[in-house]
Write a protein that holds these residues in place. Structure first.
Motif, short mmCIF file in Angstrom:
data_model
loop_
_atom_site.label_atom_id
_atom_site.label_comp_id
_atom_site.label_asym_id
_atom_site.label_seq_id
_atom_site.Cartn_x
_atom_site.Cartn_y
_atom_site.Cartn_z
N SER A 1 4.80 -3.23 4.69
CA SER A 1 5.17 -2.30 3.63
C SER A 1 4.19 -1.14 3.60
O SER A 1 3.00 -1.35 3.85
CB SER A 1 5.16 -3.01 2.27
OG SER A 1 5.20 -2.09 1.21
N CYS B 1 1.61 -4.81 -1.77
CA CYS B 1 2.41 -5.56 -2.74
C CYS B 1 2.36 -7.04 -2.37
O CYS B 1 1.76 -7.42 -1.37
CB CYS B 1 3.86 -5.06 -2.77
SG CYS B 1 4.74 -5.17 -1.20
N SER C 1 8.44 -1.14 -4.60
CA SER C 1 8.04 -2.19 -3.65
C SER C 1 9.01 -3.36 -3.70
O SER C 1 9.21 -4.06 -2.71
CB SER C 1 6.60 -2.66 -3.92
OG SER C 1 6.46 -3.14 -5.25
#
Length: 383
Positions: free
Chosen positions: A237, A241, A276
């Motif tokens: 990502s 997160c 996210s």
């Protein structure tokens, strides 16, 4: 928004820097082969997942429906019935670990938090923030918690309701604590299963062990009470997160009613990154179980190849079972800085990730380590 030419040049320079370094941060577990371009249009909106996604909220610009599907996926992955679980998408592994420790403290407010010396540095901070008594436990040479030392400390403290922080893949060596043996030994002490709490920090390995043939015990079916996984590591990502999952019956006792959003909030951070959530949802919808198995097998194969090549050059490299972390003696500073390696004491490691499509760059690192070790003084001992 508009930028001056000077400020735009600064951004362009940083862009080039990112392009040059995105695929070779080999000392740290961050997958870089992701593509979230279908989500770019959502950056026009101020999305906020405030509170519990299970509760309707007055703040309607959220991604709760996607978060529900993300948590359903991880509940299944970690072997707990969805309706018996509770969790959320966090700002990273540290928040997930804090949530697990917070739950444990609320259940057992006078208990001690036991964690090994190989545990992530954030856990010491968490213990201070939550004002929890804590106890450092020794580790084995390969990084697992020393169960004999754990039991000795629990006995000497006359602990009746211990809180155990277990590593499912340590930071430096990818070691997995033996939670089966821990529970067995606690039983021998006469500590009932309802009288201890077991949190699992599976930041990286939480997305490895479900996809290998012979995983070490790590799931709710194996006795854990909560688990934290990073989203920006094996999944990948652009925004740090994570995901935390816990037993719902334990979470219900910490819920807080928030009148101005007309909802409950059991989370640590309150306002949470709804973007996210969309990324985690996109990632799990884009990869089948067989795809994850292939990705993990590729990483494990690269890791074993690195071990073999280093050992062939008489460098005592090793890795733990089901680990993509390769440990070896700490090289000279110019080597570990040039290749962005993680170092601790006399050890260093490299981590093989899905974006390492071939071994070319890994071989460059291995060659540099071999050349470097040929001129370094020989260590008398090494584990």
């Amino acid at each position: 928004m508009s930028l001056s030419a000077t400020h735009q040049d600064k951004l362009n320079t940083f862009w080039q820097y990112c392009l040059e370094n995105q695929y070779f941060n080999i000392g740290y577990p961050e997958s870089a082969d992701f593509d979230y371009s279908p989500l770019f249009k959502f950056f026009k909106f101020s999305l906020n997942n405030c509170g519990d996604w299970r509760e309707p909220s007055n703040y309607v610009l959220n991604s709760f429906e996607f978060e529900k599907e993300v948590l359903a996926y991880f509940s299944q992955l970690f072997q707990i019935e969805f309706e018996e679980s509770w969790g959320y998408v966090t700002n990273g592994g540290t928040e997930g670990n804090m949530f697990g420790c917070y739950l444990a403290r609320e259940l057992f407010p006078n208990s001690t938090l036991y964690y090994s010396k190989e545990t992530h540095y954030s856990v010491g901070k968490i213990a201070k923030l939550l004002r929890m008594q804590s106890c450092h436990i020794k580790t084995t040479p390969t990084g697992e918690i020393d169960i004999n030392d754990l039991i000795d400390n629990i006995e000497s403290n006359n602990e009746k309701q211990p809180i155990i922080f277990a590593n499912i893949g340590t930071t430096m060596s990818g070691a997995v604590d033996n939670i089966e043996e821990i529970q067995k030994r606690l039983g021998h002490l006469g500590i009932d299963r309802n009288d201890f709490y077991l949190h699992a920090d599976a930041a990286l390995s939480g997305m490895i062990l479900p996809f290998v043939e012979s995983p070490q015990p790590f799931s709710f079916a194996d006795g854990i009470d909560s688990i934290s996984v990073s989203g920006h590591k094996m999944i990948g990502s652009p925004i740090p997160c994570g995901i935390v999952v816990a037993r719902r019956r334990n979470v219900d006792r910490i819920a807080v009613e928030v009148d101005y959003i007309c909802a409950k909030d059991q989370t640590i951070s309150g306002s949470r990154n709804a973007h996210s959530v969309l990324m985690m949802w996109t990632a799990i919808q884009s990869h089948s179980t067989s795809t994850w198995q292939q990705r993990i097998a590729h990483c494990l194969s690269l890791a074993q190849s690195a071990v073999d090549k280093l050992q062939a050059a008489n460098i005592p490299a090793w890795r733990n079972p089901n680990s993509i972390t390769v440990v070896f003696p700490r090289p000279s500073e110019h080597v570990w800085r040039a290749f962005n390696l993680a170092v601790s004491g006399d050890k260093a490691h490299l981590i093989t990730m899905p974006h390492h499509k071939d071994s070319e760059k890994l071989d460059q690192l291995i060659d540099a380590i071999i050349r470097d070790q040929s001129v370094l003084p020989k260590c008398s001992t090494y584990n």
